[in-house]
Every structure is written in C-alpha cells, then in structure tokens.
Write a protein that holds these residues in place. Structure first.
Motif, PDB file in Angstrom:
ATOM      1  N   LEU A 138       0.820  -1.207   0.000  1.00 18.68           N
ATOM      2  CA  LEU A 138       0.000   0.000   0.000  1.00 18.68           C
ATOM      3  C   LEU A 138       0.855   1.258   0.000  1.00 18.68           C
ATOM      4  O   LEU A 138       0.474   2.282  -0.585  1.00 18.68           O
ATOM      5  N   LEU A 139       2.008   1.201   0.635  1.00 16.12           N
ATOM      6  CA  LEU A 139       2.850   2.393   0.723  1.00 16.12           C
ATOM      7  C   LEU A 139       3.590   2.696  -0.572  1.00 16.12           C
ATOM      8  O   LEU A 139       3.885   3.854  -0.860  1.00 16.12           O
ATOM      9  N   THR A 140       3.886   1.657  -1.358  1.00 18.40           N
ATOM     10  CA  THR A 140       4.786   1.865  -2.494  1.00 18.40           C
ATOM     11  C   THR A 140       4.188   1.509  -3.855  1.00 18.40           C
ATOM     12  O   THR A 140       4.745   1.909  -4.871  1.00 18.40           O
ATOM     13  N   ALA A 141       3.107   0.774  -3.902  1.00 16.71           N
ATOM     14  CA  ALA A 141       2.521   0.385  -5.193  1.00 16.71           C
ATOM     15  C   ALA A 141       1.987   1.609  -5.912  1.00 16.71           C
ATOM     16  O   ALA A 141       1.600   2.610  -5.275  1.00 16.71           O
ATOM     17  N   PRO A 142       1.937   1.595  -7.244  1.00 13.97           N
ATOM     18  CA  PRO A 142       1.283   2.690  -7.957  1.00 13.97           C
ATOM     19  C   PRO A 142      -0.150   2.875  -7.462  1.00 13.97           C
ATOM     20  O   PRO A 142      -0.883   1.891  -7.285  1.00 13.97           O
TER      21      PRO A 142
END
Length: 234
Positions: free
Chosen positions: A87-91
């Motif tokens: 959730l923090l890094t995905a597009p």
C-alpha cells in the motif's frame, strides 16, 4: 434455499479458473441458462451459455450487461484482480483498480441486477476470500474486506425482500491468480464451485470451505497478534 435447476445464472470473471468451474457446475445442476461474463468474453460452444461483455471498472459496461441479461435469477460476483504491491509503495492506480474491480464494481453489478433478482426472489453470491480477514494481500485484502461488509449490508437490504445472499470465503485456490509453482494445499476450483452451490441450495449465509479460512476467521475474535504474531515480537 435456492435451487440451480432451471435457474438463469450470471457469473462474472467466467474465463478464470473458478469462474469456469462455476459455469460448468451450474450447468451440471440443471441451470437453464448461464451468462458467462468477462471483460473479454470467450465462446463456450454450448447453446446454454451466452458470453457477455462486462468490465467491472466501467459503469456503462455494467449497465449494458444488465440490459442484456435482465432475466438473471442467480448473480455470482466472482471476478477480481490481485495487485501484488504494498500500500505504501505500489502505484496508486493499482490500488484504485483493486477497489474498483473487487468492491465498487460488484456493488454496481448488484445495483444493476437487483430489479430482476427481486422480481424472481433469486439469489446473490459474492465470492470473497480468506484475505477478506487477513491483510497480507495488501490492496486486494482491503478491497475484499470491503466486499465482505458489502455482502453483509446487501443481505440486510435484500433478505427481507426475498433475495438470498451468500458470501464465500475460500483460502488459496489452484488458479492462475495464485503465484508460484507449489500448488500443494490449494483447493481445486471444481471443489469450491460445488461447495458454493451446496451452500446456496442449503440456504447458508456464509461458506468457509477450507481449514485455512476457518482458522483465520476464528482468529478474528482474538487479539490482533493471533493473526499477526510478528507484532507481539515488537
């Protein structure tokens, strides 16, 4: 109780492993007609099956499908996507797509087909997941948790009007959605499809078809560390 005999069934995500099993099992149980809905529908070679174009992320596509298949008596929301990022890094688009396809799309599908289901005193089946209760699926878990609650909310609205609502929450199923080569411990799509229709015909509200799902579901009433032991180590 909802019988599949002479029913008109619509299965979303019909091209996938579980979707195909749900189509096949409905026919074996005597369904009169099955709409096999998918973003890119395929030919089935069976006059009882009608391919239907339906994109859960496109409200216009949903409305067109409902106009073409207004005689549905059993609606099965099965289609889903599974982005793998955090959730923090995905597009952000991946997260949006998961919510659109796995939560908002099924809600819009139910709204579009509700008049026919109500008229037929039919049934709604929402295919959730053990990840409805277990956050390791990240955006997928978030969307499936929402579908779990939407299923409960739809049940409260539809049951008094004669429409049965079943939520299905399997653990890993041996389909292309599951990564890796190790398929041990996974359920067969045909077994989950059969269990789903057994539960529907028995009038059950929820189906928890395997040991993993039962274990995770049982941990919901315990402290959060029962599901996420690593938190206790901190």
């Amino acid at each position: 109780m909802t019988s599949l005999k002479d029913a008109t069934v619509l299965v979303t995500g019909a091209n996938g492993g579980l979707g195909t099993a749900l189509v096949d099992a409905a026919l074996r149980r005597g369904a009169r007609h099955v709409y096999a809905a998918a973003r890119n529908p395929k030919e089935w070679g069976d006059e009882r099956v009608t391919p239907l174009q339906l994109d859960l992320t496109d409200p216009d596509s949903i409305e067109r499908a409902a106009a073409q298949a207004g005689d549905v008596t059993v609606l099965i929301n099965n289609a889903a996507v599974f982005p793998r990022g955090d959730l923090l890094t995905a597009p952000v688009q991946d997260v949006r797509e998961a919510v659109d396809a796995n939560l908002l799309g099924p809600i819009l599908v139910v709204r579009a087909f509700a008049p026919g289901l109500l008229a037929a005193k039919g049934a709604l089946v929402n295919i959730g997941s053990v990840l409805s209760w277990f956050a390791v699926g990240k955006a997928h878990s978030v969307s499936k948790a929402g579908l779990w609650m939407a299923t409960n909310a739809f049940r409260l609205e539809l049951a008094p009007q004669g429409v049965h609502v079943l939520g299905v929450y399997p653990g890993p199923i041996d389909t292309p959605m599951q990564p890796g080569d190790d398929r041990s411990g996974m359920s067969r799509p045909a077994d989950i499809a059969a269990a789903t229709y057994d539960a529907l015909e028995a009038g059950e509200f929820e189906l928890i078809p395997d040991a993993m799902a039962a274990k995770v579901h049982g941990a919901l009433s315990q402290p959060v560390t029962a599901l996420y032991p690593a938190l206790a180590a901190g």
